[in-house]
Scaffold this active site. Structure first.
Site: not given
Length: 352
Positions: A22-24, A106, A177, A217-218, A239
């Site tokens: 998920p990425m804003m 976040c 992450h 993740n990351g 991501g």
């Protein structure tokens, strides 16, 4: 190679082996629909949506709307009030989402002030209560995305304590992450780059919790790296690379799920996206709001820069439509068959 049978699992569980983070402002409904021209199997996540937006935003379609082609799809929620999160989880299930995920990663000041995101790693009991309430409200998976730690939390034991408390409430799926977050002193952008990656900590977490699904993740940029990580953990979430270089997704189905993907060339994927673009234009969407998600598709191809420039300079203009998109496609050339470089990359990658 593990081949997953989707008929015996929840769609999100079956797809979780590889997901797009998920990425804003990036993983919008238009990006997700475009991603489906490249992969049918990956699990796609929405942008983070706060409980306030779900409960009080109008129209709700603005925050929760998606196209059926996007399945399997997970809604990521931002919030900390157990009752509100449970209500939002029930709404997500009613809207047809395959999973609901709680954001505990976040680091922005704005979400911290509302007790959302990474700051919740300092309140594992609160996260556990939220997870328990959400699970009681729905039958779809409730999952958590977190960091390896925050601020001075910098030991395996700190992460393990958080995971143990939340898992005791019933959560079985965590995506971690592999960077900690500094809640003071670093911007959200800096928190994506400056804290060093610590993959071994996530690997050790999986080793000590074999009963849990632990994803990582990351900083992962290639399918070869995904393959290597899957030797250590249960799933991989990618991501920025999946957004900025979307052609990466074209190899996911074949190399990570053992099935052919929907497109063999970039042009084939872009052409398959045309009916969706027209549908959204008919609904009143602007062309540039849709095509901005495709700007990285022809990265490295002859004419790729001209493709990006043409859309960047003209797609925002009044009346811009499919003809302009087709003109941009006409500026690009690409190899007819592109699977071999992906094969070579994976076969040459050592497993660590």
């Amino acid at each position: 190679m593990q081949v997953i049978n989707m008929t015996k699992q929840n769609p999100a569980d079956a797809a979780r082996r590889f997901s797009v983070a998920p990425m804003m402002d990036w993983t919008t409904r238009d990006y997700r629909a475009f991603a489906r021209t490249l992969t049918k199997r990956a699990l796609l996540y929405t942008e983070m949506v706060t409980t306030g937006a779900v409960l009080h935003g109008s129209p709700r379609e603005r925050f929760l709307g998606y196209s059926e082609v996007e399945h399997p799809i997970a809604l990521q929620l931002g919030g900390s009030d157990a009752g509100e999160l449970a209500e939002c989880a029930a709404i997500a299930q009613a809207w047809g989402y395959d999973e609901v995920n709680l954001n505990v990663g976040c680091p922005s000041d704005r979400v911290q002030n509302n007790m959302i995101g990474a700051c919740l790693m300092g309140h594992p009991e609160k996260v556990a209560a939220a997870v328990k309430a959400m699970q009681a409200a729905v039958s779809i998976p409730v999952t958590v995305k977190c960091r390896i730690g925050i601020d001075d939390q910098d030991e395996d034991a700190d992460l393990a304590r958080f995971i143990d408390i939340v898992a005791s409430a019933g959560c079985e799926v965590f995506t971690v992450h592999a960077r900690k977050a500094w809640l003071q002193g670093l911007s959200p952008k800096e928190n994506r780059d400056i804290p060093p990656l610590n993959y071994p900590r996530v690997h050790r977490l999986k080793q000590s919790h074999p009963e849990l699904h632990i994803g990582i993740n990351g900083g992962i940029k290639t399918l070869a790296e995904c393959q290597a990580q899957l030797e250590q953990v249960d799933s991989v979430m990618v991501g920025r690379e999946a957004y900025q270089n979307p052609w990466l997704l074209a190899g996911v189905d074949e190399h990570l799920f053992g099935e052919p993907g929907p497109a063999r060339t970039r042009l084939e994927a872009a052409t398959a996206f045309r009916p969706y673009i027209q549908q959204r234009l008919d609904e009143g969407a602007k062309l540039n709001h849709i095509t901005r998600h495709l700007l990285g598709l022809f990265q490295g191809c002859p004419g790729g820069r001209r493709f990006r420039r043409h859309l960047s300079e003209h797609a925002h203009k009044e009346g811009a439509g499919l003809r302009l998109f087709d003109d941009a496609l006409g500026l690009v050339r690409e190899p007819e068959f592109e699977a071999e470089p992906i094969d070579e990359q994976i076969n040459s990658q050592p497993v660590t």
